[in-house]
Design an enzyme around this catalytic site. Structure first.
Site, short mmCIF file in Angstrom:
data_model
loop_
_atom_site.label_atom_id
_atom_site.label_comp_id
_atom_site.label_asym_id
_atom_site.label_seq_id
_atom_site.Cartn_x
_atom_site.Cartn_y
_atom_site.Cartn_z
N PHE A 27 0.85 -1.19 0.00
CA PHE A 27 0.00 0.00 0.00
C PHE A 27 0.89 1.24 0.00
O PHE A 27 1.88 1.29 0.72
CB PHE A 27 -0.93 -0.01 1.22
CG PHE A 27 -2.10 0.92 1.09
CD1 PHE A 27 -3.21 0.54 0.36
CD2 PHE A 27 -2.08 2.17 1.68
CE1 PHE A 27 -4.30 1.40 0.22
CE2 PHE A 27 -3.16 3.02 1.56
CZ PHE A 27 -4.27 2.65 0.83
N SER A 36 0.66 -1.55 5.98
CA SER A 36 1.44 -1.36 7.20
C SER A 36 0.85 -2.11 8.39
O SER A 36 1.59 -2.52 9.29
CB SER A 36 1.57 0.13 7.52
OG SER A 36 2.34 0.76 6.52
N PHE A 37 -0.46 -2.30 8.41
CA PHE A 37 -1.10 -3.02 9.50
C PHE A 37 -0.61 -4.47 9.57
O PHE A 37 -0.54 -5.06 10.65
CB PHE A 37 -2.63 -2.99 9.31
CG PHE A 37 -3.40 -3.56 10.46
CD1 PHE A 37 -3.68 -2.78 11.58
CD2 PHE A 37 -3.85 -4.86 10.44
CE1 PHE A 37 -4.39 -3.30 12.66
CE2 PHE A 37 -4.57 -5.39 11.50
CZ PHE A 37 -4.84 -4.61 12.61
N CYS A 64 4.12 3.12 4.70
CA CYS A 64 3.75 4.53 4.60
C CYS A 64 2.26 4.66 4.90
O CYS A 64 1.42 4.09 4.20
CB CYS A 64 4.06 5.06 3.20
SG CYS A 64 3.55 6.76 2.95
N ILE A 69 -0.61 7.53 5.37
CA ILE A 69 -0.90 8.95 5.11
C ILE A 69 -2.27 9.27 5.69
O ILE A 69 -3.25 8.57 5.43
CB ILE A 69 -0.85 9.26 3.61
CG1 ILE A 69 0.54 8.91 3.05
CG2 ILE A 69 -1.19 10.72 3.35
CD1 ILE A 69 0.63 8.95 1.53
N THR A 105 -10.65 10.29 7.83
CA THR A 105 -11.24 9.55 8.95
C THR A 105 -10.16 9.21 9.97
O THR A 105 -8.98 9.46 9.75
CB THR A 105 -11.91 8.25 8.47
OG1 THR A 105 -10.88 7.34 8.04
CG2 THR A 105 -12.87 8.52 7.32
N HIS A 161 -9.12 6.32 10.61
CA HIS A 161 -8.46 5.07 10.19
C HIS A 161 -6.94 5.19 10.34
O HIS A 161 -6.27 4.26 10.78
CB HIS A 161 -8.85 4.76 8.74
CG HIS A 161 -8.28 3.50 8.21
ND1 HIS A 161 -7.20 3.48 7.38
CD2 HIS A 161 -8.63 2.21 8.42
CE1 HIS A 161 -6.91 2.23 7.07
NE2 HIS A 161 -7.76 1.44 7.69
N PHE A 169 11.87 0.19 12.97
CA PHE A 169 10.69 0.92 12.51
C PHE A 169 11.06 1.89 11.40
O PHE A 169 11.76 2.87 11.63
CB PHE A 169 10.08 1.68 13.69
CG PHE A 169 8.78 2.35 13.39
CD1 PHE A 169 7.60 1.65 13.46
CD2 PHE A 169 8.72 3.68 13.03
CE1 PHE A 169 6.38 2.25 13.20
CE2 PHE A 169 7.51 4.31 12.76
CZ PHE A 169 6.34 3.58 12.85
N ARG A 186 10.22 12.36 2.51
CA ARG A 186 10.91 11.48 3.45
C ARG A 186 11.40 10.19 2.80
O ARG A 186 12.15 9.43 3.39
CB ARG A 186 10.01 11.18 4.65
CG ARG A 186 9.86 12.38 5.56
CD ARG A 186 8.76 12.20 6.59
NE ARG A 186 8.66 13.33 7.49
CZ ARG A 186 8.12 14.51 7.20
NH1 ARG A 186 7.63 14.73 5.99
NH2 ARG A 186 8.06 15.48 8.07
#
Length: 152
Positions: A21, A55-56, A79, A81, A85, A87, A112, A126
């Site tokens: 993602f 990332s989850f 990443c 962003i 919401t 989320h 990390f 970044r």
């Protein structure tokens, strides 16, 4: 006695766990991490890249890799962003605490390298545009931590 890691060529294999993602950003983080490892004497054949949906999903894979005994360190790249919401808050919090827990459970450095930004522009900066490459920095941290852990 002072113990501190250094940046010499580290022993062992390295794993990169990279989210698909936001691939336009994460692919640049991955390239930066691979470049840093190579510059620090880790050949490509000692690096495995594992792609996860987002990332989850990084922490569970990082924990499995770390506990496998195959890797000196696991580098987590993603990443997240901010959107309209909450989320973002849930995913960022879960990824952050999960990656920390993975390292503690595995007993090897789990680094990390997940960007948490307000905008795509910040993320791009970044990932190598203006603010350095945080994937490169995560890999350098992994090198230092592997060398430190060898002293302890």
């Amino acid at each position: 006695m002072l113990y501190e890691g250094d940046f010499r060529s580290p022993p062992g294999r390295f794993a990169l766990v990279a989210a698909r993602f936001n691939a336009v950003v994460v692919d640049q983080l991955t390239a930066g991490a691979l470049d840093a490892l190579k510059r620090h004497g880790v050949p490509d054949d000692r690096v495995d890249v594992v792609k996860v949906p987002g990332s989850f999903e990084i922490p569970v894979v990082a924990q499995r890799l770390g506990k496998s005994g195959k890797y000196a360190a696991v580098i987590c790249l993603g990443c997240i962003i901010r959107g309209d919401t909450d989320h973002y808050d849930h995913v960022a919090g879960a990824a952050t605490s999960g990656i920390a827990r993975a390292g503690l459970d595995a007993g090897v450095p789990v680094v990390f390298g997940v960007l948490t930004t307000d905008t795509l522009e910040q993320a791009v900066h970044r990932a190598g545009a203006k603010a350095g490459n945080k994937g490169f920095e995560a890999a350098v941290t992994a090198v230092e931590m592997v060398n430190l852990m060898a002293l302890l």
